[in-house]
Motif scaffolding. Structure first.
Motif, PDB file in Angstrom:
ATOM      1  N   LYS A   1      -2.242  -3.014   4.811  1.00 46.64           N
ATOM      2  CA  LYS A   1      -0.802  -3.136   5.115  1.00 46.64           C
ATOM      3  C   LYS A   1      -0.005  -2.694   3.902  1.00 46.64           C
ATOM      4  CE  LYS A   1      -1.216  -6.956   8.475  1.00 46.64           C
ATOM      5  NZ  LYS A   1      -2.622  -7.364   8.159  1.00 46.64           N
ATOM      6  N   LYS A   2      -0.460  -3.139   2.716  1.00 50.40           N
ATOM      7  CA  LYS A   2       0.267  -2.826   1.467  1.00 50.40           C
ATOM      8  C   LYS A   2       0.095  -1.358   1.103  1.00 50.40           C
ATOM      9  CE  LYS A   2       0.457  -4.230  -3.425  1.00 50.40           C
ATOM     10  NZ  LYS A   2      -0.543  -4.499  -4.483  1.00 50.40           N
ATOM     11  N   ASN A   3      -1.075  -0.818   1.328  1.00 46.36           N
ATOM     12  CA  ASN A   3      -1.347   0.597   1.026  1.00 46.36           C
ATOM     13  C   ASN A   3      -1.873   1.298   2.273  1.00 46.36           C
ATOM     14  OD1 ASN A   3      -0.819   0.822  -1.919  1.00 46.36           O
ATOM     15  ND2 ASN A   3      -2.425  -0.720  -2.074  1.00 46.36           N
TER      16      ASN A   3
ATOM     17  N   LYS B   1      -5.494   2.588  -1.503  1.00 43.19           N
ATOM     18  CA  LYS B   1      -4.886   2.363  -2.831  1.00 43.19           C
ATOM     19  C   LYS B   1      -5.297   3.458  -3.818  1.00 43.19           C
ATOM     20  CE  LYS B   1      -4.814  -0.679  -6.824  1.00 43.19           C
ATOM     21  NZ  LYS B   1      -5.288  -1.922  -7.455  1.00 43.19           N
TER      22      LYS B   1
END
Ligand code: AHG
Ligand code: MN
Ligand code: MN
Ligand code: MN
Length: 332
Positions: free
Chosen positions: A265-267, A271
């Motif tokens: 979700k964040k990346n 990443k």
């Protein structure tokens, strides 16, 4: 054993590079010189890493890089050391660094090579004395030597690499690299200031029972990935993840294993960065008989579109990578 033999007969990195260069009659010696320049910077960064706690160069630098990460002092120091060594060496025309927003144009258009570098990988581990690394990729420029560098020189797919390697500042410091004829590992002898050949012609086991993934983000895992991780657990594999890609990759290369950093979700694109993390380790992996994929395609086939673009990464023993890809591609 033959490793001590290598040490005793003194197969230094310098001698090894020279021998490889002699094997290529057309070699001009520029790539050899570039590899020496990288090894020199590695020795300097090694010394600074070992003294970080004493020389007040641990901790945060106080700025945020283009990644949105808080730069550590050693991130910045390593970036300066490698950039300076490559500038002085004279073989490089441009550098892409994790720690610089834009391409570093060395104003040396006669330099034949472009270097993409992660000067310090695993920065979150610096202050807690856990292994960290440096990752580098080397390309030949594609526009005429002597002309100003163009975007085409920088945005090359990983399969165009002429060399790639990493430094692992671990219980011992190692330099592992390939120029397309296999992978060789060198261990640093501090008292002599020399890298000695310790791991000739490294080959990854085709399978293994180690899986490396940050299970703290398992809420982001796709159904297929969650199923693959459950599969690893059903097989009683070992979970080994230390938060330094270089160290996790190196262990898995030697013992057999898979490292996964998926979309989260964040990346949403993963990443890890394509140009100076995934491509270099993918080239080394393939040269050692292992594999590297973004979940859909071979990492080395990805055509870059931006300097710091991220990619999901499935890398390690080929049987394990292919098994993981099976799970994630299966429509549930
Ligand atoms: P860097 O320190 O160069 O920014 O790279 C850190 C990377 C990689 O080394 C490591 O495996 C991964 O980030 C860890 O990420 P999480 O902390 O999200 O697991
Ligand atoms: Mn970073
Ligand atoms: Mn990194
Ligand atoms: Mn880094």
């Amino acid at each position: 054993n033959d490793n001590s033999l290598a040490y005793s007969v003194g197969v230094t990195l310098d001698r090894f590079i020279k021998k490889k260069q002699d094997d290529f009659p057309f070699a001009s010696g520029e790539l050899s010189q570039l590899l020496r320049d990288i090894a020199l910077a590695a020795k300097i960064v090694n010394r600074e890493t070992n003294r970080a706690g004493l020389a007040n160069i641990g901790g945060a630098f106080g700025q945020t890089n283009v990644q949105g990460e808080e730069q550590q002092k050693l991130d910045v120091i390593a970036n300066i050391r490698f950039t300076r060594a490559l500038t002085k060496g004279g073989e490089v025309c441009a550098i892409v660094s994790e720690e610089d927003d834009e391409v570093i144009d060395l104003q040396n258009n006669s330099g034949k090579y472009v270097v993409a570098i992660d000067p310090l990988d695993g920065s979150s581990n610096i202050d807690v004395n856990i292994s960290i690394g440096t990752i580098f990729s080397i390309y030949r420029r594609v526009t005429p030597v002597g002309s100003p560098i163009q975007l085409d020189d920088i945005m090359q797919p990983g399969r165009q690499q002429v060399a790639a390697g990493y430094v692992l500042y671990g219980s011992s410091t190692m330099l592992v690299y390939t120029t397309g004829c296999g992978v060789n590992g060198f261990t640093y002898e501090q008292s002599l200031g020399e890298f000695f050949l310790s791991h000739p012609d490294m080959k990854a086991p085709s399978s293994g029972n180690i899986y490396s993934i940050n299970e703290g983000i398992s809420n982001s895992f796709s159904e297929g990935l969650a199923k693959y991780i459950a599969h690893c657990k059903s097989k009683n594999y070992s979970a080994r993840y230390i938060g330094s890609l270089v160290a996790d990759f190196h262990r898995n290369l030697l013992k057999g294993g898979i490292y996964i950093y998926p979309e989260t979700k964040k990346n949403p694109s993963g990443k890890l960065r394509l140009l100076y993390e995934a491509n270099a380790l993918a080239y080394i992996a393939e040269q050692a008989g292992a594999e590297a994929n973004d979940g859909v395609q071979r990492i080395l086939d990805i055509q870059p579109t931006s300097l710091h673009q991220r990619t999901p990464l499935y890398i390690g023993s080929k049987v394990m990578v292919n098994e993981a890809l099976e799970f994630i591609s299966k429509k549930s």
